[in-house]
Design an enzyme around this catalytic site. Structure first.
Site, PDB file in Angstrom:
ATOM      1  N   LYS A  88       0.853  -1.196   0.000  1.00  0.00           N
ATOM      2  CA  LYS A  88       0.000   0.000   0.000  1.00  0.00           C
ATOM      3  C   LYS A  88       0.883   1.238   0.000  1.00  0.00           C
ATOM      4  O   LYS A  88       1.942   1.254   0.645  1.00  0.00           O
ATOM      5  CB  LYS A  88      -0.902  -0.037   1.240  1.00  0.00           C
ATOM      6  CG  LYS A  88      -1.970   1.053   1.294  1.00  0.00           C
ATOM      7  CD  LYS A  88      -2.903   0.849   2.487  1.00  0.00           C
ATOM      8  CE  LYS A  88      -3.984   1.909   2.597  1.00  0.00           C
ATOM      9  NZ  LYS A  88      -4.915   1.658   3.726  1.00  0.00           N
ATOM     10  N   SER A 163      -9.869   1.472   2.793  1.00  0.00           N
ATOM     11  CA  SER A 163      -9.019   2.269   1.929  1.00  0.00           C
ATOM     12  C   SER A 163      -7.926   1.464   1.221  1.00  0.00           C
ATOM     13  O   SER A 163      -7.335   1.982   0.285  1.00  0.00           O
ATOM     14  CB  SER A 163      -8.367   3.378   2.758  1.00  0.00           C
ATOM     15  OG  SER A 163      -7.476   2.828   3.712  1.00  0.00           O
ATOM     16  N   SER A 187      -9.967  -0.766   6.995  1.00  0.00           N
ATOM     17  CA  SER A 187      -9.387  -0.599   5.657  1.00  0.00           C
ATOM     18  C   SER A 187      -8.659  -1.807   5.080  1.00  0.00           C
ATOM     19  O   SER A 187      -8.328  -1.805   3.903  1.00  0.00           O
ATOM     20  CB  SER A 187      -8.427   0.585   5.653  1.00  0.00           C
ATOM     21  OG  SER A 187      -9.168   1.762   5.506  1.00  0.00           O
TER      22      SER A 187
END
Ligand code: GLN
Length: 503
Positions: A88, A163, A187
């Site tokens: 990420k 997310s 997330s």
């Protein structure tokens, strides 16, 4: 490419690591196979913000030399030696851009690696690149990325969840063998559920946050998104442990070695998450999974979960308050981009932040600044902290006579792009099942448990007391075997045409 390499993206990371050790495929070959898939499909999916094509191939050659040497002298190579993975984009990577999908950090290149990134490197894994996300990890659909949305590999007209949407979509679409994400209020778990992969939010303090760009420091945890429960467990094993750079980390206590068998586990199904507000197929999946656990000898019964009504308000007050403080560092001086054409230092701050942050990030900063401001602090932030203590106590009471809880990750399966962007409250309500574990600091895992009538993955959440990750892995393994989802892969050709139709 060998016929074997073409099927590489269907193996889990441990399976690929074993194939590499058996020399059925080489790391450069596996890495090229993944890079080719990224070339072919990521134009539709949008999972990557930065692909390290040349660097990944160079790292793969180095990994291959390690594998070759180990084969020659009979030693054991590191566990994921040569396996292509991705990160990420809020994890700092030395020499590789780290932007949090924000204009403010466009082009920012950190001078150091996050501890989690160092540990992934030490496992021998090859980093393919950095993954798309909601800006600064604020969001539930990945539509808050300032760069581009991510599309769900199972239906490109739908969101992947957020997310860590890029992380989940990359693993589901076979664009990385596993990925790291971060979870502040759901997330990792929400995108894992929407994309049909396994996602773990570890116990707060088990994984170092050093080098994770902070959103809400008392909630943030890094964890794996993976194609199998065994992969998630192996990656968690690499990441967990004390780090002198993060004073909130601990070594896993001895109790973490607890039961790995489902037989005798006391499993609660919180009634609060089996109401009409939950999609019927998701409720059915919870009950089916309860039966699978019972068939392996678990004692399963419905239970009540206190304080659920306080979860969302407490989470959005606490997380926004911490975000407003954490994001103060992005002032145009120390990190990222500085606006041009200002007249004073205050004007420079204002212009940099006005231009650099997207609407949702600004909303959180404003909300967080307000709840901390003189005269309102006690009413909002103070109350939220009390609610948080109450929520923790509620879990403690439930875990006095339960080993884990089973329920949905979200009220429904993946929704359409644009469906909730006009209404922040609707978007925040996607987190209704996940933020409790975040506020309590306890581990929670999302495991694929079937598909709805539209062919969209259904993810279920297992939540346990602090450091009970092994119990979660045991129960998740049972659900994974019974659900049989591991043999199913999204049809990326169909995803591409749906994306075309949806545009
Ligand atoms: N959806 C939640 C939010 O927007 C959770 C985000 C996260 O876990 N990073 O705050």
């Amino acid at each position: 490419m060998s016929a074997y390499a073409a099927g590489i993206a269907t193996l889990d990371a441990l399976g690929l690591a074993a194939a590499l050790r058996r020399r059925e495929v080489s790391s450069p070959e596996a890495t090229r196979a993944y890079l080719d898939r990224i070339d072919s499909y990521d134009g539709t999916i949008g999972a990557y913000l930065h692909v390290r094509a040349d660097d990944a191939l160079r790292d793969a050659e180095a990994a291959q030399r390690t594998l070759d040497a180990a084969a020659k002298d009979g030693s054991t190579p590191p566990p994921f030696c040569g396996v292509p993975v991705a990160l990420k984009d809020n994890l700092c990577t030395k020499g590789t851009p780290t932007t949090c999908a924000s204009r403010l950090l466009a082009g920012y290149v950190p001078p150091y690696d996050a501890t989690a990134v160092e540990r992934i490197a030490a496992s021998g894994a090859v980093v393919l690149g950095k993954l798309n996300m909601d800006e600064f990890a604020m969001g539930s659909s990945n539509e808050n990325s300032a760069v581009k949305p991510v599309r769900n590999p199972w239906d490109a007209a739908r969101v992947p969840g957020g997310s860590s949407g890029g992380s989940a979509a990359a693993v589901a679409a076979g664009l990385a063998a596993f990925a790291l994400g971060s979870d502040t209020g759901g997330s990792i778990r929400l995108p894992a559920a929407f994309c049909g992969v396994v996602g773990l939010k570890p116990t707060y303090g088990s994984v170092s946050r050093y080098g994770l760009v902070a959103f809400a420091s008392s909630l943030d945890q890094i964890g794996p998104l993976a194609r199998s429960v065994a992969d998630a467990e192996a990656v968690f094993g690499l990441l967990a442990g004390r780090d002198p750079h993060d004073a909130t980390t601990v070594d896993r206590p001895a109790t973490a070695a607890a039961p790995r068998i489902v037989k005798g586990l006391r499993v609660g199904l919180p009634r609060e998450f089996l109401t009409d507000a939950v999609q019927p197929e998701v409720r059915d999946a919870v009950r089916r999974a309860a039966d699978w656990l019972a068939a392996e000898g678990a004692e399963v019964a419905e239970c009540g979960l206190p304080a659920v009504e306080h979860w969302i308000p407490a989470y959005y007050v606490v997380s926004s308050a911490e975000a407003s403080s954490n994001l103060a560092r992005f002032d145009g001086v120390r990190y990222g981009n500085r606006a041009v054409g200002y007249e004073s230092i205050a004007g420079m701050y204002m212009k940099t932040r006005s231009e650099g942050f997207g609407a949702e990030v600004k909303r959180r900063i404003l909300l967080g600044t307000f709840v901390l401001s003189a005269g309102y602090h006690d009413a909002y932030y103070g109350s939220a902290q009390k609610a948080r203590a109450h929520i923790r106590n509620g879990f403690d009471r439930v875990f006095a006579d339960h080993d884990l809880l089973l329920g949905p990750v979200a009220p429904q399966t993946a929704f359409r792009l644009g469906e909730k962007t006009g209404d922040p409250i609707q978007m925040y309500l996607q987190d209704i099942c996940t933020v409790g574990a975040s506020l309590a600091g306890i581990p929670a895992l999302s495991v694929p448990a079937g598909f709805d009538a539209q062919g969209l993955p259904i993810g279920l959440q297992l939540t346990g007391p602090a450091f009970a990750e092994n119990t979660l892995f045991a129960a998740a393994g049972c659900i994974e075997r019974a659900a049989g989802c591991r043999g199913r892969f999204p049809d990326l050709g169909a995803a591409a045409s749906a994306a075309g139709a949806g545009r």
